[in-house]
Design a protein around this motif. Sequence first.
Motif, PDB file in Angstrom:
ATOM      1  N   CYS A  77      11.256   5.709 -11.431  1.00  0.00           N
ATOM      2  CA  CYS A  77      10.966   4.732 -12.460  1.00  0.00           C
ATOM      3  C   CYS A  77       9.872   3.496 -12.083  1.00  0.00           C
ATOM      4  N   PHE A  78      10.016   3.474 -10.665  1.00  0.00           N
ATOM      5  CA  PHE A  78       9.178   2.403 -10.145  1.00  0.00           C
ATOM      6  C   PHE A  78       8.940   3.062  -8.781  1.00  0.00           C
ATOM      7  N   ALA A  79       7.611   2.863  -8.409  1.00  0.00           N
ATOM      8  CA  ALA A  79       7.321   3.590  -7.171  1.00  0.00           C
ATOM      9  C   ALA A  79       8.179   2.894  -5.955  1.00  0.00           C
ATOM     10  N   HIS A  80       8.787   1.918  -6.062  1.00  0.00           N
ATOM     11  CA  HIS A  80       9.698   1.312  -5.272  1.00  0.00           C
ATOM     12  C   HIS A  80      10.755   2.205  -4.949  1.00  0.00           C
ATOM     13  N   ASN A  81      11.424   2.616  -6.278  1.00  0.00           N
ATOM     14  CA  ASN A  81      12.724   3.524  -6.142  1.00  0.00           C
ATOM     15  C   ASN A  81      12.647   4.948  -5.720  1.00  0.00           C
ATOM     16  N   GLU A  82      11.120   5.142  -5.855  1.00  0.00           N
ATOM     17  CA  GLU A  82      10.896   6.777  -5.192  1.00  0.00           C
ATOM     18  C   GLU A  82      10.945   6.338  -3.530  1.00  0.00           C
ATOM     19  N   LEU A  83      10.353   5.224  -3.275  1.00  0.00           N
ATOM     20  CA  LEU A  83      10.397   5.294  -1.790  1.00  0.00           C
ATOM     21  C   LEU A  83      11.835   5.022  -0.917  1.00  0.00           C
ATOM     22  N   ILE A  84      12.793   4.235  -1.896  1.00  0.00           N
ATOM     23  CA  ILE A  84      13.945   4.099  -1.059  1.00  0.00           C
ATOM     24  C   ILE A  84      14.707   5.344  -1.222  1.00  0.00           C
ATOM     25  N   THR A  85      14.277   6.073  -2.371  1.00  0.00           N
ATOM     26  CA  THR A  85      15.255   7.408  -2.746  1.00  0.00           C
ATOM     27  C   THR A  85      14.970   8.272  -1.788  1.00  0.00           C
ATOM     28  N   TYR A  86      13.865   8.478  -1.053  1.00  0.00           N
ATOM     29  CA  TYR A  86      13.623   9.255   0.188  1.00  0.00           C
ATOM     30  C   TYR A  86      14.531   9.325   0.960  1.00  0.00           C
ATOM     31  N   VAL A 140      -5.655   8.589 -10.228  1.00  0.00           N
ATOM     32  CA  VAL A 140      -5.933   7.219 -10.047  1.00  0.00           C
ATOM     33  C   VAL A 140      -5.720   6.999  -8.384  1.00  0.00           C
ATOM     34  N   THR A 141      -6.655   6.183  -7.939  1.00  0.00           N
ATOM     35  CA  THR A 141      -6.517   6.117  -6.364  1.00  0.00           C
ATOM     36  C   THR A 141      -5.683   5.283  -6.032  1.00  0.00           C
ATOM     37  N   ASN A 180       0.970  -1.231  -0.016  1.00  0.00           N
ATOM     38  CA  ASN A 180      -0.084   0.009   0.031  1.00  0.00           C
ATOM     39  C   ASN A 180       1.011   1.280  -0.079  1.00  0.00           C
ATOM     40  N   ASP A 181       1.953   1.315   0.369  1.00  0.00           N
ATOM     41  CA  ASP A 181       3.004   2.428   0.443  1.00  0.00           C
ATOM     42  C   ASP A 181       3.353   2.833  -0.906  1.00  0.00           C
ATOM     43  N   PHE A 182       3.658   1.693  -1.688  1.00  0.00           N
ATOM     44  CA  PHE A 182       4.171   1.918  -3.195  1.00  0.00           C
ATOM     45  C   PHE A 182       2.706   2.421  -3.934  1.00  0.00           C
ATOM     46  N   ALA A 183       1.505   2.200  -3.474  1.00  0.00           N
ATOM     47  CA  ALA A 183       0.374   2.649  -4.159  1.00  0.00           C
ATOM     48  C   ALA A 183      -0.002   3.968  -3.733  1.00  0.00           C
ATOM     49  N   LYS A 184       0.473   4.341  -2.432  1.00  0.00           N
ATOM     50  CA  LYS A 184      -0.077   5.743  -2.215  1.00  0.00           C
ATOM     51  C   LYS A 184       1.130   6.619  -2.963  1.00  0.00           C
ATOM     52  N   ILE A 185       2.217   6.136  -3.328  1.00  0.00           N
ATOM     53  CA  ILE A 185       3.274   7.115  -4.153  1.00  0.00           C
ATOM     54  C   ILE A 185       2.686   7.308  -5.688  1.00  0.00           C
ATOM     55  N   ARG A 186       2.170   6.091  -6.046  1.00  0.00           N
ATOM     56  CA  ARG A 186       1.592   6.106  -7.430  1.00  0.00           C
ATOM     57  C   ARG A 186       0.351   7.026  -7.537  1.00  0.00           C
ATOM     58  N   ALA A 187      -0.580   6.973  -6.565  1.00  0.00           N
ATOM     59  CA  ALA A 187      -1.821   7.760  -6.445  1.00  0.00           C
ATOM     60  C   ALA A 187      -1.150   9.170  -6.378  1.00  0.00           C
ATOM     61  N   LYS A 188      -0.163   9.552  -5.684  1.00  0.00           N
ATOM     62  CA  LYS A 188       0.113  10.719  -5.633  1.00  0.00           C
ATOM     63  C   LYS A 188       0.684  11.364  -6.609  1.00  0.00           C
ATOM     64  N   ALA A 189       1.705  10.360  -7.484  1.00  0.00           N
ATOM     65  CA  ALA A 189       2.024  10.947  -8.715  1.00  0.00           C
ATOM     66  C   ALA A 189       1.141  11.360  -9.682  1.00  0.00           C
ATOM     67  N   SER A 190      -0.122  10.807  -9.733  1.00  0.00           N
ATOM     68  CA  SER A 190      -1.011  10.876 -10.589  1.00  0.00           C
ATOM     69  C   SER A 190      -1.957  12.166 -10.181  1.00  0.00           C
ATOM     70  N   ARG A 191      -2.109  12.490  -9.072  1.00  0.00           N
ATOM     71  CA  ARG A 191      -2.835  13.937  -8.620  1.00  0.00           C
ATOM     72  C   ARG A 191      -1.745  15.103  -9.219  1.00  0.00           C
ATOM     73  N   HIS A 192      -0.153  14.916  -8.768  1.00  0.00           N
ATOM     74  CA  HIS A 192       0.207  15.854  -9.400  1.00  0.00           C
ATOM     75  C   HIS A 192       0.454  15.980 -10.958  1.00  0.00           C
ATOM     76  N   ALA A 193       0.443  14.880 -11.650  1.00  0.00           N
ATOM     77  CA  ALA A 193       0.185  14.786 -13.099  1.00  0.00           C
ATOM     78  C   ALA A 193      -0.856  15.712 -13.772  1.00  0.00           C
ATOM     79  N   GLN A 227      -7.191   1.487  -6.951  1.00  0.00           N
ATOM     80  CA  GLN A 227      -7.215   1.356  -8.229  1.00  0.00           C
ATOM     81  C   GLN A 227      -5.431   0.927  -8.450  1.00  0.00           C
ATOM     82  N   VAL A 228      -4.705   1.426  -8.094  1.00  0.00           N
ATOM     83  CA  VAL A 228      -3.375   0.941  -8.112  1.00  0.00           C
ATOM     84  C   VAL A 228      -3.108  -0.395  -7.635  1.00  0.00           C
ATOM     85  N   MET A 229      -3.718  -0.562  -6.523  1.00  0.00           N
ATOM     86  CA  MET A 229      -3.682  -2.012  -5.816  1.00  0.00           C
ATOM     87  C   MET A 229      -4.443  -3.048  -6.539  1.00  0.00           C
TER      88      MET A 229
END
Length: 394
Positions: free
Chosen positions: A295-304, A192-193, A167-180, A196-198
Amino acid sequence: MTNQAIVAGVGMIKFAKPGASDSYDAMGAAAIRDALKDAGLTYADVQQAYAGYVYGDSTCGQKALYQVGMTGIPIVNVNNNCSTGSTALFLARQAIEHGVADCVLAVGFEQMQPGALGSHWTDRPTPFDDFDAACDDLVGNSQVPLALRYFGGAGKSHMEKHGTNLNDFAKIRAKASRHAAKNPLALFNQEVTEEQVMSAPVMWEGVMTRLMACPPTCGGAAAILCSEAFAAKHGIDTTVSIKAQSMTTDYASTFEARDMMQVVGYDMTAEAAKQVQEQSGIDIADVDVVELHDCFAHNELITYEGLGLTPEGTAQKFIADGDNTYGGKFVTNPSGGLLSKGHPLGATGLAQCYELTHQLRGTAEARQVEGAKTALQHNLGLGGACVVTLYQAA
């Protein structure tokens, strides 16, 4: 003494799906023309150029630039995987700072093909042989496409070490869509919510759904850097400058740590961020806006954590507290990032520069981060190279 590199002009075209874009040379030329117009310059003012792309024959840079002008200037073609665009920017900044030239162009473009990334050369060793071997050893799961195994494996490592969940990765993807949704140049503008990502098709059970990966994308972006003296002579807006910049490549820990987070460049990121802090004297905590390599939601998380936006092991709380979006500590990827804006490999680093330049000028319109004065850019390429850039507004 070194010269300050001013971001004189930026240009970018709307990103598109493979098969729906112009050819690479036309996209590159369009981005260059936009950057020249933004700077109030002509191609005759440019003294050097660095052209970045990953998939293409030698001298594609000349093919793109010749559409804008043929003035005999040095043109250097750059290929550094997904960090290609920021590598071109790195070289342009060095030329300005060391007085080699007073006005330098960096352009990136990519005409991608549908489907997973792959090598076009099958009769020789690939740069990824050692990385693939490490991935096979640490992750296995060979039925999953390799890029997904790399970054999904890194996310899985974080999950196992720190309790992160899908769900943490899904939250990142949903945030990206709100910004875009506020970015007219993004490939995907539809929100996307998290749900929806999940519920998207599963790419790797328990690790990744399809919406957590960025799509193959075509596009172009460009930036013109100049010296302060050149800016004064030509009446150029000096609001945005590059305060510090660092490029790192892999350390022994990439393989010795036996951790997929290291294989995908965690230590490159951490060291580049450290060097930028030391060069600038500015703490990462004082950054207002960030464009990082999601490039993946996973990389955004670890890059924080790699960049020091939040301490190691705390990314889950960082996301839950909304510290990665408007109203939080660091507005991250206001453009929509690679996940929603798209990822044309050679153009990505310069598209990040485009976004952050507009943020610091206060011209990002609906995406504007209020009061943004300091911006951080992170662009990563496996194989590998990482470029971290700190911009500041006058």
